[in-house]
Design a protein around this motif. Structure first.
Motif, mmCIF file in Angstrom:
data_model
loop_
_atom_site.group_PDB
_atom_site.id
_atom_site.type_symbol
_atom_site.label_atom_id
_atom_site.label_comp_id
_atom_site.label_asym_id
_atom_site.label_seq_id
_atom_site.Cartn_x
_atom_site.Cartn_y
_atom_site.Cartn_z
ATOM 1 N N UNK A 1 0.831 -1.208 0.000
ATOM 2 C CA UNK A 1 0.000 0.000 0.000
ATOM 3 C C UNK A 1 0.868 1.261 0.000
ATOM 4 N N UNK A 2 1.918 1.240 0.806
ATOM 5 C CA UNK A 2 2.815 2.403 0.850
ATOM 6 C C UNK A 2 3.534 2.590 -0.474
ATOM 7 N N UNK A 3 3.966 1.491 -1.104
ATOM 8 C CA UNK A 3 4.638 1.594 -2.398
ATOM 9 C C UNK A 3 3.704 2.153 -3.462
ATOM 10 N N UNK A 4 2.427 1.730 -3.460
ATOM 11 C CA UNK A 4 1.449 2.252 -4.421
ATOM 12 C C UNK A 4 1.198 3.736 -4.167
ATOM 13 N N UNK A 5 1.155 4.119 -2.886
ATOM 14 C CA UNK A 5 0.932 5.535 -2.569
ATOM 15 C C UNK A 5 2.101 6.390 -3.073
#
Length: 633
Positions: free
Chosen positions: A548-552
């Motif tokens: 999720x953090x990488x996508x953000x």
């Protein structure tokens, strides 16, 4: 110094003196006897019971087999005895018929020699003499060559033709005996002999010849069944002296009963075909039957009659049952006796082992402090010496264990205090980790939005002199504020709701992608294999947060047109690994370069470290970015 004579009882430790006096044990003798017979408490009792059980089984098997063999042998002997009685009776019948046939033939020869020609005045006297000699003759007569009776006892059938009778036509050829049959002609002239029952006769005849051998006539006689009844009664009386339920039946060639009983009356038709080929006796319908068939006597071929000597098997085989039961009782008694002897011998052999057990009980109950071994080289002595050595070792080990327990108690108390301190530190560390996670979430959502809002407000202040541009900037600031509020709500929702724990990895990724597509126009593909789809544990949730953090980060900084998200489970030597990747085609960056004030990558690495995962970031400016996380499930 010479050795003292050995006591018949094994040497024991002096603690045996602590046993109660015989006077106090008098009332306990029945209980001690029951205890001595309990196989759970006495090896000797167990051996005795085992011998008894084995003996009983052997006795039962051998007894059953012996009883069966004896019963079959005795039944065979009884059957042969009954067959022998039947054979003797049928031979007696054949002999009697042969004798009467010879008597009639002799009378015919004598009559031809005396009279020379027929008729003669003394023929009646000859017939009377013949009937007097053979009491069973119901009728006798002389018939001329034309078949007319010229003389007869009591003048029955005189001057009447008997030319159609078989005994007349056969009498010309020689002595003749006809099978039993119902005689209609005599039945009308002679009184009935069984309460009106039709008369049945056996016909005998012989030719009357003169000195030259010419046939002058035929001498005929009809035998009633009184003679066969007499033979049957004699045989039956002899058998019933020892066999009360026996019965004797005589049947003709066609199965008609000639000599019957209360259960099988005269005239009953029985099936004789089932007795052909028998070995002399058979058991059928609860009856033991001895069978014999007429074979003739001397030159007399016999009439083919059957004799059956029968008795219910319950009576006939009673001696066999008693004999077999006696054999079984003898074998069983021998087995019980062997069991008792075995128990006594086992008890004698187990006395030394019993003394070892009593010494062990004294030590266990505290009546003694030491264990004394027995003398000798047998198994009981060896066991007692081994027990003594073992008890000494155990006592030493017990002392050492007591000291060790004291030391361990002190260590456990110290370790408990240390664990309590570490637990407090863990609780503090958990609080710190949660604060860091909240800080990361706020940085990644609210901080970005507020920074953008601050920039918009500053720009609006500079553009106060240009109203047209101020309105647009304020609208942009409003949009940034709205987005910041949405992100703040999402952060709060994530604190309350765990998408992975509640829905599984695959569904959580798809919901995340849906929210991303609602915010920006970008192509996103998600591929989760079947083994990774249902994962929903703590480790999987940490991997989801990293993704999720990488996508953000891609959404905020990469300016990408396409994002590919994959998750799969790979089996390795140390177990199954969950591997997740986020690949984009954005502007890329240098992972080694430090960006002050940006904590996205720092948060990703912190979450990977907390989950024990391996994190790989592969990116170059202008070539996109690949973030891969690998963790052991």
């Amino acid at each position: 110094m010479p050795a003292a004579p050995r006591s018949p009882l094994p040497r024991r430790h002096p603690i045996t003196a602590l046993a109660p006096a015989p006077a106090t044990r008098t009332g306990l003798r029945p209980l001690r006897l029951l205890a001595a017979l309990d196989p759970r408490r006495r090896v000797a009792a167990a051996i005795g019971w085992s011998i008894g059980a084995v003996s009983a089984i052997v006795a039962a098997v051998v007894g059953a087999w012996t009883m069966g063999e004896a019963r079959r042998a005795i039944e065979g002997e009884i059957g042969l005895v009954y067959a022998a009685h039947a054979q003797r009776l049928v031979e007696t019948i054949d002999a009697n018929l042969a004798g009467r046939r010879q008597w009639v033939a002799a009378s015919a020869t004598l009559m031809g020699a005396r009279v020379g020609a027929l008729p003669q005045a003394d023929i009646g006297q000859v017939l009377s003499d013949l009937k007097g000699a053979l009491k069973e003759i119901e009728w006798a007569g002389v018939v001329d060559t034309q078949g007319v009776v010229i003389a007869a006892t009591d003048d029955v059938l005189v001057n009447r033709s008997v030319a159609s009778r078989p005994w007349f036509t056969s009498g010309f050829l020689g002595p003749y005996v006809a099978d039993v049959h119902r005689e209609v002609m005599l039945g009308r002239d002679l009184p009935g002999t069984r309460g009106g029952e039709p008369l049945r006769f056996v016909d005998l005849s012989a030719p009357i010849r003169d000195a030259t051998g010419d046939v002058l006539g035929v001498l005929g006689a009809s035998l009633g069944r009184s003679w066969i009844e007499g033979l049957g009664s004699t045989t039956l009386d002899g058998l019933r002296k020892s066999r009360k339920g026996i019965e004797v039946l005589v049947a003709g060639r066609d199965g008609t009963v000639l000599l019957g009983s209360e259960r099988v009356p005269v005239g009953t038709l029985i099936d004789l075909s089932k007795y052909h080929g028998e070995d002399g006796w058979r058991v059928e319908d609860g009856q033991l039957t001895g069978v014999a068939r007429s074979r003739g006597f001397a030159d007399f071929g016999g009439l083919g009659w059957w004799v059956l000597v029968r008795e219910p098997t319950a009576i006939a085989f009673a001696p066999a049952g008693r004999t077999a039961a006696g054999i079984f009782a003898a074998i069983a008694g021998g087995g019980v006796f062997a069991a008792l002897i075995g128990a006594l011998v086992a008890a004698r052999l187990m006395r030394r082992l019993k003394s070892v057990a009593e010494a062990a009980d004294d030590l266990r109950l505290g009546r003694a402090q030491a264990f004394s071994a027995l003398d000798g080289e047998d198994e009981a002595a060896r066991i007692s010496r081994s027990l003594g050595a073992l008890i000494a070792t155990l006592q030493t080990a017990n002392t050492e264990l007591t000291d060790l327990n004291s030391e361990l108690d002190a260590r456990v108390a110290a370790r408990a205090r240390e664990i309590e301190r570490m637990e407090q530190e863990n609780r503090f560390a958990a609080v710190v980790r949660e604060r860091l996670r909240i800080a990361r979430d706020l940085h990644d959502t609210l901080a970005h939005s507020l920074l953008a809002l601050l920039t918009q407000i500053r720009l609006a202040r500079r553009l106060v002199g240009d109203p047209a541009r101020v309105d647009g900037e304020l609208a942009a600031a409003e949009e940034v504020a709205r987005e910041g509020m949405t992100q703040a709500r999402d952060a709060v929702m994530q604190l309350r709701y765990s998408p992975v724990r509640d829905d599984g990895l695959s569904e959580a990724l798809r919901r995340m992608v849906k929210r991303l597509r609602d915010r920006i126009d970008i192509e996103v593909t998600v591929a989760v294999d079947d083994r990774a789809t249902p994962l929903a544990d703590r480790t999987t949730e940490a991997v989801f947060r990293i993704v999720e953090e990488a996508v953000r980060n891609v959404e905020k900084h990469a300016e990408a047109r396409h994002i590919a998200i994959t998750a799969r489970v790979i089996g390795r030597e140390d177990g199954d690994h969950l591997v997740a990747e986020v690949v984009d085609d954005g502007v890329g960056f240098d992972p080694q370069e430090t960006h002050h004030g940006h904590f996205g990558l720092v948060g990703v690495r912190e979450q990977a470290d907390l989950a024990g995962a391996t994190l790989e970031i592969d990116s170059r400016p202008g070539e996109g970015t690949r973030v891969a996380v690998d963790v052991l499930l």
